[in-house]
Design a protein around this motif. Structure first.
Motif, PDB file in Angstrom:
ATOM      1  N   GLU A 168       3.292   9.736   5.261  1.00 59.45           N
ATOM      2  CA  GLU A 168       4.025  10.425   6.318  1.00 59.45           C
ATOM      3  C   GLU A 168       4.510   9.440   7.378  1.00 59.45           C
ATOM      4  OE1 GLU A 168       6.013  13.398   7.996  1.00 59.45           O
ATOM      5  OE2 GLU A 168       4.861  13.578   6.129  1.00 59.45           O
ATOM      6  N   ALA A 169       3.680   8.445   7.696  1.00 64.50           N
ATOM      7  CA  ALA A 169       4.079   7.446   8.687  1.00 64.50           C
ATOM      8  C   ALA A 169       5.259   6.605   8.197  1.00 64.50           C
ATOM      9  CB  ALA A 169       2.896   6.541   9.025  1.00 64.50           C
TER      10      ALA A 169
ATOM     11  N   GLU B 164       5.846   7.050  -0.521  1.00 65.54           N
ATOM     12  CA  GLU B 164       4.643   7.250  -1.317  1.00 65.54           C
ATOM     13  C   GLU B 164       3.575   6.273  -0.875  1.00 65.54           C
ATOM     14  OE1 GLU B 164       4.075   8.015  -5.950  1.00 65.54           O
ATOM     15  OE2 GLU B 164       4.206   5.867  -5.522  1.00 65.54           O
ATOM     16  N   ALA B 165       2.336   6.764  -0.825  1.00 61.24           N
ATOM     17  CA  ALA B 165       1.185   5.929  -0.498  1.00 61.24           C
ATOM     18  C   ALA B 165      -0.062   6.622  -1.033  1.00 61.24           C
ATOM     19  CB  ALA B 165       1.076   5.714   1.007  1.00 61.24           C
ATOM     20  N   ARG B 166      -1.183   5.919  -1.006  1.00 60.35           N
ATOM     21  CA  ARG B 166      -2.429   6.524  -1.479  1.00 60.35           C
ATOM     22  C   ARG B 166      -2.967   7.559  -0.490  1.00 60.35           C
ATOM     23  NH1 ARG B 166      -4.906   4.097  -5.867  1.00 60.35           N
ATOM     24  NH2 ARG B 166      -4.010   2.110  -6.519  1.00 60.35           N
TER      25      ARG B 166
ATOM     26  N   TYR C 201      12.906   7.602   8.990  1.00 58.03           N
ATOM     27  CA  TYR C 201      13.689   8.775   9.398  1.00 58.03           C
ATOM     28  C   TYR C 201      14.142   8.627  10.847  1.00 58.03           C
ATOM     29  CZ  TYR C 201      14.785  13.599  10.718  1.00 58.03           C
ATOM     30  OH  TYR C 201      15.408  14.723  11.197  1.00 58.03           O
ATOM     31  N   GLU C 202      13.224   8.252  11.715  1.00 56.88           N
ATOM     32  CA  GLU C 202      13.557   8.094  13.138  1.00 56.88           C
ATOM     33  C   GLU C 202      14.578   6.983  13.328  1.00 56.88           C
ATOM     34  OE1 GLU C 202      12.788   9.825  15.759  1.00 56.88           O
ATOM     35  OE2 GLU C 202      11.563  11.279  14.644  1.00 56.88           O
ATOM     36  N   ALA C 203      14.437   5.895  12.579  1.00 55.49           N
ATOM     37  CA  ALA C 203      15.385   4.784  12.713  1.00 55.49           C
ATOM     38  C   ALA C 203      16.790   5.216  12.334  1.00 55.49           C
ATOM     39  CB  ALA C 203      14.932   3.615  11.837  1.00 55.49           C
TER      40      ALA C 203
ATOM     41  N   ASP D  31       0.821  -1.213   0.000  1.00 54.46           N
ATOM     42  CA  ASP D  31       0.000   0.000   0.000  1.00 54.46           C
ATOM     43  C   ASP D  31       0.854   1.262   0.000  1.00 54.46           C
ATOM     44  OD1 ASP D  31       1.042  -0.233   2.552  1.00 54.46           O
ATOM     45  OD2 ASP D  31      -0.764   0.558   3.524  1.00 54.46           O
ATOM     46  N   GLY D  32       2.155   1.085  -0.182  1.00 52.23           N
ATOM     47  CA  GLY D  32       3.070   2.224  -0.225  1.00 52.23           C
ATOM     48  C   GLY D  32       4.509   1.747  -0.249  1.00 52.23           C
TER      49      GLY D  32
END
Length: 455
Positions: free
Chosen positions: A441-442, A433-435, A448-450, A414-415
């Protein structure tokens, strides 16, 4: 030695990219190619004339005549190289910030050199012997003042031969144009007027300080263009990067059109069953959907024009049809025209679509995905390696399909998300990218956090 990266040599002038280094590149290229004449041009950057002077002097010192084209879009230089059968040196940093500059090398067919040729030039560069000829054999330099006009005429002739020029002229379109103070200032306004469009402009004065906006035509940099579209009741807004080999669009309501959406619309109009479509590993799913609907085939490469060009040539030499290729940053190839990105020609092909439908409708057809991007800056190669190592660890544990053509791309169904080092700046780039916006964003935030926590 890996000097040329994915899109030529680039760096901050005085800090990584020096006049002496540009001279060495020019010498190595000239010695390797052995051409009697070399064309030379630049974009509008404040350091461009200085570096072009160095390149011209160095080329002359090894016996090559130099055709100095002045400020010209990269596709204009490529057109000149192809028309006259001479290789070319382009001094440009394309979309990079004003402090940057760079060198792009072009073959006598108007196409950037493939990797094997660049490797031969790199080998010559690493030898350190810059050579030179005696005073009687030094090359001559001449100014060419009509390369911009010749480039525009060639574009118009091509569109006329394709049957598009009259279609566009008959549509009575209003174009809002933002060349971003780059080389496109000298060619694109006249080109679109010659196409029969009413043209209004912003940031259309050549200026290497780029006072109106940064050279990269990101949505965040195009507020002036969006306002101009609304104020002028334009049918479309067109923005270029610093050397005008890319085009990004704003619809008639003043809304930014994602580069992947305009690319998808162009691909849908071009692709037939059995065709090959070449794009980079950060290709949008909306492009994959278009290719599958057409019955064509996706061929992925690492990011960067050098990799795309190499794959296009491989496929065409094997008899495959490649009618369109490129990336969703506005850099599109139409190989039957030339294996080169051309912002003005790409924009004209979008104008041809606008004859039948407004830009907002075209964009809506391919707006079902949301793309998010973020950059992580690093100070030295060790820090970059630490970031990529953290990304690799994250990828190994992720419940996703992993692709490592260029960095780490994770497809979740789904992304997807991609982490890769920039080929032109000290950045690690993150894409998602996602729908749905919150899903994109998630995905981006998680990786990014990792990286930020583990690097």
């Amino acid at each position: 030695m890996d000097v040329f990266g994915s899109s030529g040599v680039r760096g901050v002038v005085g800090d990584g990219l020096t006049p002496a280094f540009v001279g060495r590149i020019a010498s190595a290229a000239g010695e390797t190619l052995g051409a009697e004449t070399v064309a030379l041009a630049r974009d509008t950057r404040t350091t461009g004339r200085m570096l072009a002077d160095v390149a011209a002097g160095t080329l002359a010192s090894i016996g090559a005549d130099v055709d100095r084209l002045g400020v010209l879009p990269t596709p204009g230089v490529q057109a000149y190289a192809d028309r006259h059968g001479v290789p070319a040196v382009m001094i440009t940093a394309s979309h990079n910030p004003p402090a940057y500059n760079g060198v792009k090398l072009i073959g006598d067919d108007g196409v950037e050199f493939p990797k094997p040729t660049l490797e031969r030039i790199e080998d010559r560069l690493s030898e350190g012997d810059e050579g030179g000829v005696g005073y009687a054999s030094v090359g001559r330099s001449r100014s060419v003042t009509d390369a911009d006009d010749a480039y525009v005429r060639e574009l118009l002739d091509t569109l006329e031969a394709e049957g598009r020029r009259d279609r566009i002229a008959g549509a009575d379109l209003t174009v809002a144009l933002d060349p971003g103070h780059g080389a496109g200032c000298l060619t694109s306004p006249g080109f679109f007027r010659e196409l029969g469009c009413r043209v209004v402009t912003v940031n259309a004065q050549p200026d290497g300080h780029f006072p109106g906006r940064d050279p990269e035509p990101l949505a965040a940099n195009l507020s002036d263009l969006r306002r101009l579209v609304r104020a002028s009741d334009a049918d479309v807004g067109i923005a270029h990067d610093g050397d005008a080999d890319r085009a990004i669009f704003v619809d008639e309501e003043g809304r930014h059109v994602d580069g992947e959406a305009s690319f998808a619309a162009l691909a849908a109009a071009e692709l037939d069953a059995g065709d090959a479509f070449v794009s980079a590993v950060n290709v949008s799913q909306r492009l994959v959907d278009v290719v599958e609907t057409a019955g064509a085939e996706v061929a992925l490469t690492p990011i960067g024009s050098t990799h795309l060009i190499t794959r296009i040539r491989e496929l065409r030499s094997s008899g495959r049809s490649v009618p369109i290729a490129g990336e969703g940053n506005g850099g599109v190839f139409f190989p039957e025209f030339r294996i080169a990105r051309d912002g003005a020609y790409t924009a004209a092909r979008v104008l041809d679509l606008l004859v039948d439908r407004p830009a907002s409708e075209i964009a809506a057809d391919y707006g079902e995905y949301v793309t998010r991007r973020r950059n992580l800056e690093y100070g030295d190669p060790e820090e970059c390696e630490a970031m990529l190592s953290a990304a690799e660890s994250y990828a190994q544990w992720a419940d996703a399909e992993l692709t490592t053509i260029d960095g780490y791309r994770l497809d979740y169904g789904d992304g997807w998300v991609l982490v890769r080092p920039s080929g032109t700046e000290p950045l690690v780039r993150l894409y998602a990218e996602a729908r749905q916006d919150d899903r994109a964003e998630a995905l981006l935030e998680a990786i990014y956090e990792a990286i930020a926590n583990d690097a």
